[in-house]
Design a protein around this motif. Structure first.
Motif, PDB file in Angstrom:
ATOM      1  N   ALA A   1       0.749  -1.358  -0.142  1.00  0.00           N
ATOM      2  CA  ALA A   1      -0.211  -0.140   0.019  1.00  0.00           C
ATOM      3  C   ALA A   1       0.805   1.123  -0.069  1.00  0.00           C
ATOM      4  CB  ALA A   1      -0.974   0.110   1.149  1.00  0.00           C
ATOM      5  N   SER A   2       1.885   1.143   0.761  1.00  0.00           N
ATOM      6  CA  SER A   2       2.749   2.427   0.804  1.00  0.00           C
ATOM      7  C   SER A   2       3.557   2.601  -0.599  1.00  0.00           C
ATOM      8  CB  SER A   2       3.787   2.328   2.029  1.00  0.00           C
ATOM      9  OG  SER A   2       4.655   1.379   1.896  1.00  0.00           O
TER      10      SER A   2
ATOM     11  N   TYR B   1       1.696   7.035  -6.553  1.00  0.00           N
ATOM     12  CA  TYR B   1       0.466   8.023  -6.842  1.00  0.00           C
ATOM     13  C   TYR B   1       1.101   9.470  -6.614  1.00  0.00           C
ATOM     14  CZ  TYR B   1      -4.004  10.072  -7.260  1.00  0.00           C
ATOM     15  OH  TYR B   1      -4.961  10.929  -7.976  1.00  0.00           O
ATOM     16  N   ALA B   2       1.975   9.463  -5.496  1.00  0.00           N
ATOM     17  CA  ALA B   2       2.495  10.796  -5.057  1.00  0.00           C
ATOM     18  C   ALA B   2       3.412  11.355  -6.111  1.00  0.00           C
ATOM     19  CB  ALA B   2       3.038  10.744  -3.709  1.00  0.00           C
ATOM     20  N   ALA B   3       4.238  10.279  -6.671  1.00  0.00           N
ATOM     21  CA  ALA B   3       5.274  10.722  -7.568  1.00  0.00           C
ATOM     22  C   ALA B   3       4.520  11.288  -9.090  1.00  0.00           C
ATOM     23  CB  ALA B   3       6.036   9.594  -8.340  1.00  0.00           C
TER      24      ALA B   3
ATOM     25  N   HIS C   1      -2.360  19.528  -6.797  1.00  0.00           N
ATOM     26  CA  HIS C   1      -1.531  18.505  -7.024  1.00  0.00           C
ATOM     27  C   HIS C   1      -0.408  18.443  -5.904  1.00  0.00           C
ATOM     28  CE1 HIS C   1      -3.809  18.604 -10.809  1.00  0.00           C
ATOM     29  NE2 HIS C   1      -3.972  17.294 -10.587  1.00  0.00           N
ATOM     30  N   TRP C   2      -0.019  19.651  -5.847  1.00  0.00           N
ATOM     31  CA  TRP C   2       1.212  19.579  -4.664  1.00  0.00           C
ATOM     32  C   TRP C   2       0.624  18.920  -3.125  1.00  0.00           C
ATOM     33  CZ3 TRP C   2       5.785  19.106  -6.155  1.00  0.00           C
ATOM     34  CH2 TRP C   2       6.404  19.671  -7.224  1.00  0.00           C
ATOM     35  N   SER C   3      -0.563  19.657  -2.864  1.00  0.00           N
ATOM     36  CA  SER C   3      -1.009  19.125  -1.546  1.00  0.00           C
ATOM     37  C   SER C   3      -1.275  17.525  -1.390  1.00  0.00           C
ATOM     38  CB  SER C   3      -2.305  19.864  -1.316  1.00  0.00           C
ATOM     39  OG  SER C   3      -2.170  21.376  -1.142  1.00  0.00           O
ATOM     40  N   ALA C   4      -1.989  17.170  -2.748  1.00  0.00           N
ATOM     41  CA  ALA C   4      -2.116  15.896  -2.835  1.00  0.00           C
ATOM     42  C   ALA C   4      -0.885  14.826  -2.596  1.00  0.00           C
ATOM     43  CB  ALA C   4      -2.941  15.471  -4.054  1.00  0.00           C
ATOM     44  N   ALA C   5       0.364  15.344  -3.414  1.00  0.00           N
ATOM     45  CA  ALA C   5       1.538  14.672  -3.177  1.00  0.00           C
ATOM     46  C   ALA C   5       2.044  14.696  -1.760  1.00  0.00           C
ATOM     47  CB  ALA C   5       2.495  15.424  -4.316  1.00  0.00           C
ATOM     48  N   LEU C   6       1.985  15.688  -1.141  1.00  0.00           N
ATOM     49  CA  LEU C   6       2.584  15.676   0.250  1.00  0.00           C
ATOM     50  C   LEU C   6       2.204  15.079   1.085  1.00  0.00           C
ATOM     51  CD1 LEU C   6       3.339  19.592   0.328  1.00  0.00           C
ATOM     52  CD2 LEU C   6       5.039  17.645   0.367  1.00  0.00           C
TER      53      LEU C   6
ATOM     54  N   VAL D   1       1.543   9.733   4.338  1.00  0.00           N
ATOM     55  CA  VAL D   1       0.799   8.428   4.440  1.00  0.00           C
ATOM     56  C   VAL D   1       1.663   7.306   4.530  1.00  0.00           C
ATOM     57  CG1 VAL D   1      -1.227   7.158   4.221  1.00  0.00           C
ATOM     58  CG2 VAL D   1      -1.387   9.772   4.446  1.00  0.00           C
ATOM     59  N   ALA D   2       2.205   7.442   2.963  1.00  0.00           N
ATOM     60  CA  ALA D   2       3.126   6.231   2.793  1.00  0.00           C
ATOM     61  C   ALA D   2       4.488   6.071   3.603  1.00  0.00           C
ATOM     62  CB  ALA D   2       3.614   6.439   1.307  1.00  0.00           C
ATOM     63  N   ALA D   3       4.931   7.335   4.078  1.00  0.00           N
ATOM     64  CA  ALA D   3       6.019   6.932   5.068  1.00  0.00           C
ATOM     65  C   ALA D   3       5.516   6.477   6.527  1.00  0.00           C
ATOM     66  CB  ALA D   3       6.530   8.396   5.379  1.00  0.00           C
TER      67      ALA D   3
END
Length: 65
Positions: free
Chosen positions: A19-20, A26-28, A48-53, A58-60
């Protein structure tokens, strides 16, 4: 088709790690979209920057567990 991809990805590793990895992918993608659209990060709006952050955050968290 997506079921087969998801099953193939998750068959070789555990679910939180998979999942991470998907969230990081997806963040990339969101970083690529934001850079190609020449967006900037604004604290008052969601782009999109907010979504990537938050996806990377969450992945971390999943990787740290």
């Amino acid at each position: 088709m997506l079921y087969r991809f998801g099953h193939a990805v998750s068959a070789r590793s555990n679910i939180p790690e998979t999942a991470s990895k998907c969230l990081l992918l997806y963040a990339a993608l969101m970083i690529f979209v934001a850079a190609s659209m020449r967006q900037r990060y604004y604290a008052g709006s969601f782009n999109h920057w907010s979504a990537a952050l938050w996806l990377a955050f969450v992945a971390a968290l999943h990787l740290l567990q």
